[in-house]
Structures are given as C-alpha cells and as structure tokens.
Design an enzyme around this catalytic site. Structure first.
Site, PDB file in Angstrom:
ATOM      1  N   PHE A  48       0.795  -1.220   0.000  1.00 48.20           N
ATOM      2  CA  PHE A  48       0.000   0.000   0.000  1.00 48.20           C
ATOM      3  C   PHE A  48       0.833   1.278   0.000  1.00 48.20           C
ATOM      4  O   PHE A  48       0.282   2.362  -0.082  1.00 48.20           O
ATOM      5  CB  PHE A  48      -0.933   0.026   1.218  1.00 48.20           C
ATOM      6  CG  PHE A  48      -2.038  -0.993   1.132  1.00 48.20           C
ATOM      7  CD1 PHE A  48      -3.052  -0.859   0.200  1.00 48.20           C
ATOM      8  CD2 PHE A  48      -2.049  -2.085   1.976  1.00 48.20           C
ATOM      9  CE1 PHE A  48      -4.073  -1.795   0.107  1.00 48.20           C
ATOM     10  CE2 PHE A  48      -3.062  -3.035   1.893  1.00 48.20           C
ATOM     11  CZ  PHE A  48      -4.071  -2.884   0.964  1.00 48.20           C
ATOM     12  N   SER A  49       2.148   1.164   0.110  1.00 53.14           N
ATOM     13  CA  SER A  49       2.973   2.380   0.097  1.00 53.14           C
ATOM     14  C   SER A  49       4.170   2.172  -0.827  1.00 53.14           C
ATOM     15  O   SER A  49       4.477   1.060  -1.237  1.00 53.14           O
ATOM     16  CB  SER A  49       3.453   2.726   1.510  1.00 53.14           C
ATOM     17  OG  SER A  49       4.551   1.902   1.867  1.00 53.14           O
ATOM     18  N   GLY A  50       4.849   3.263  -1.106  1.00 48.94           N
ATOM     19  CA  GLY A  50       6.003   3.211  -2.007  1.00 48.94           C
ATOM     20  C   GLY A  50       7.324   3.098  -1.278  1.00 48.94           C
ATOM     21  O   GLY A  50       8.374   3.334  -1.868  1.00 48.94           O
TER      22      GLY A  50
END
Length: 192
Positions: A48-50
């Site tokens: 869900f995140s980079g």
C-alpha cells in the site's frame, strides 16, 4: 466462413465461462480467507505504500513465506521481512542491521525508498514472514477492490450478467440450430 465463426464463438464461450468461474472463485476465496490469501504455503500481501520501491511497486501483490518461531531469529542483513508494528500494522521492509542481547534478536529495518531507517527496532517475535521474491505488479489494487463491499457486489453482478448473457446467447444458438433442422426436415418432406 461458418467454421471460422463457430471457432470464434466457441472461444468466446470458453473465455466467458472461465472469466465467470474465476471471478466467482476470487470473490468466494477472498471472503473466506478474510484477506489473508494463501497459495502453496505463501501468504499474499498487497503493498500500500512506495517505501520499498523499486523492489516492488505500490499496488503490487507480494508473496511472503510465513516463518516458524525458531526461524524468526535467524534472519540476516539484506532479507526483506514482513513484521507487525506496535500499532498492529503490517510493514514489509529490508533488514539493515541485526542486534542480539541474551537470545533476544531485534532487527533494524528500512524501506528501500526511504532515506532513513525505521525508528523502532523489530523484535524477532513480531516478524510474520520473509519476502519470497515473487511479485505481481498492480494486481493488489484489484484484490483490494474485490475485498470491499462495492467490489464484491460488482464482481458478483458482472458474473451474473455474464452468465445471463451466456444463457441468452446459448438459447438463441440452439433455437437457430432447431430452426435449421426443422427447415431441412420440411424441405426433405416436400421433395418426397
């Protein structure tokens, strides 16, 4: 020409049926597993995140191997692990340091894209699994949507529409064949 149309028709029928089966099974599996999808002993997680780019992109699905209690303290620098934070969130980052005090192993972690290491050390008992190296980019968006109420509804509605469309198509195809056979029988009776 008729043979080509028949082949195309059969291929479309197979694709529709396989798509219907896949969507239905996907919805059932995701609901039954409560988002903890497992395949061949690996747990699938959505990114869900980079923080780990470019190792894996936001929206990717990664496979992690769940670790037994005795395996959690044997990880080394460079391994990518999924662990539970003090706020009960799951995070996947790379180990950049290992400390050990009286059989208590802790890991210093960092996202590949982050400039600094995570502020808290990760106790080995908080490690859920180790990244297996398997990633499918962007499919996580689809799986996440499929787990939502709207996604589940949409997938089931689309499956129903495809099934209804397939039934109507098959009905008209059978009616056309019956009509041809009826005309053929009538033509044969009239020539006798």
């Amino acid at each position: 020409m008729k043979k080509t149309l028949k082949i195309i028709s059969n291929m479309i029928t197979i694709i529709v049926i396989l798509n219907l089966i896949f969507m239905t099974l996907l919805v059932i599996y995701l609901k039954a597993s409560k988002g903890e999808a497992q395949i061949f002993g690996y747990q699938l997680k959505t990114v869900f995140s980079g923080s780990m780019e470019p190792t894996f992109l936001t929206g990717s699905v990664i496979a992690i191997k769940q670790l037994k209690a005795d395996e959690r303290g044997t990880l080394k620098k460079g391994d990518v692990i999924t662990f539970q934070t003090s706020k009960k969130l799951l995070v996947t980052h790379r180990i950049v340091g290992v400390t050990s005090k009286e059989n208590n192993v802790q890991y210093e972690t960092k996202g590949d894209h982050n400039k600094t290491a995570d502020t808290d050390l990760v106790p080995s008992q908080n490690v859920v699994g180790q990244y297996s190296g398997f990633t499918i980019p962007y499919i996580g968006y689809i799986l996440d949507f499929a787990q939502s109420k709207k996604g589940t509804s949409l997938l089931l509605i689309v499956s129903g529409i495809l099934l209804l469309g397939f039934a109507i198509f098959t009905f008209f195809q059978v009616m056309r064949e019956l009509e041809k056979k009826t005309k053929s029988i009538e033509t044969n009776e009239n020539t006798i």
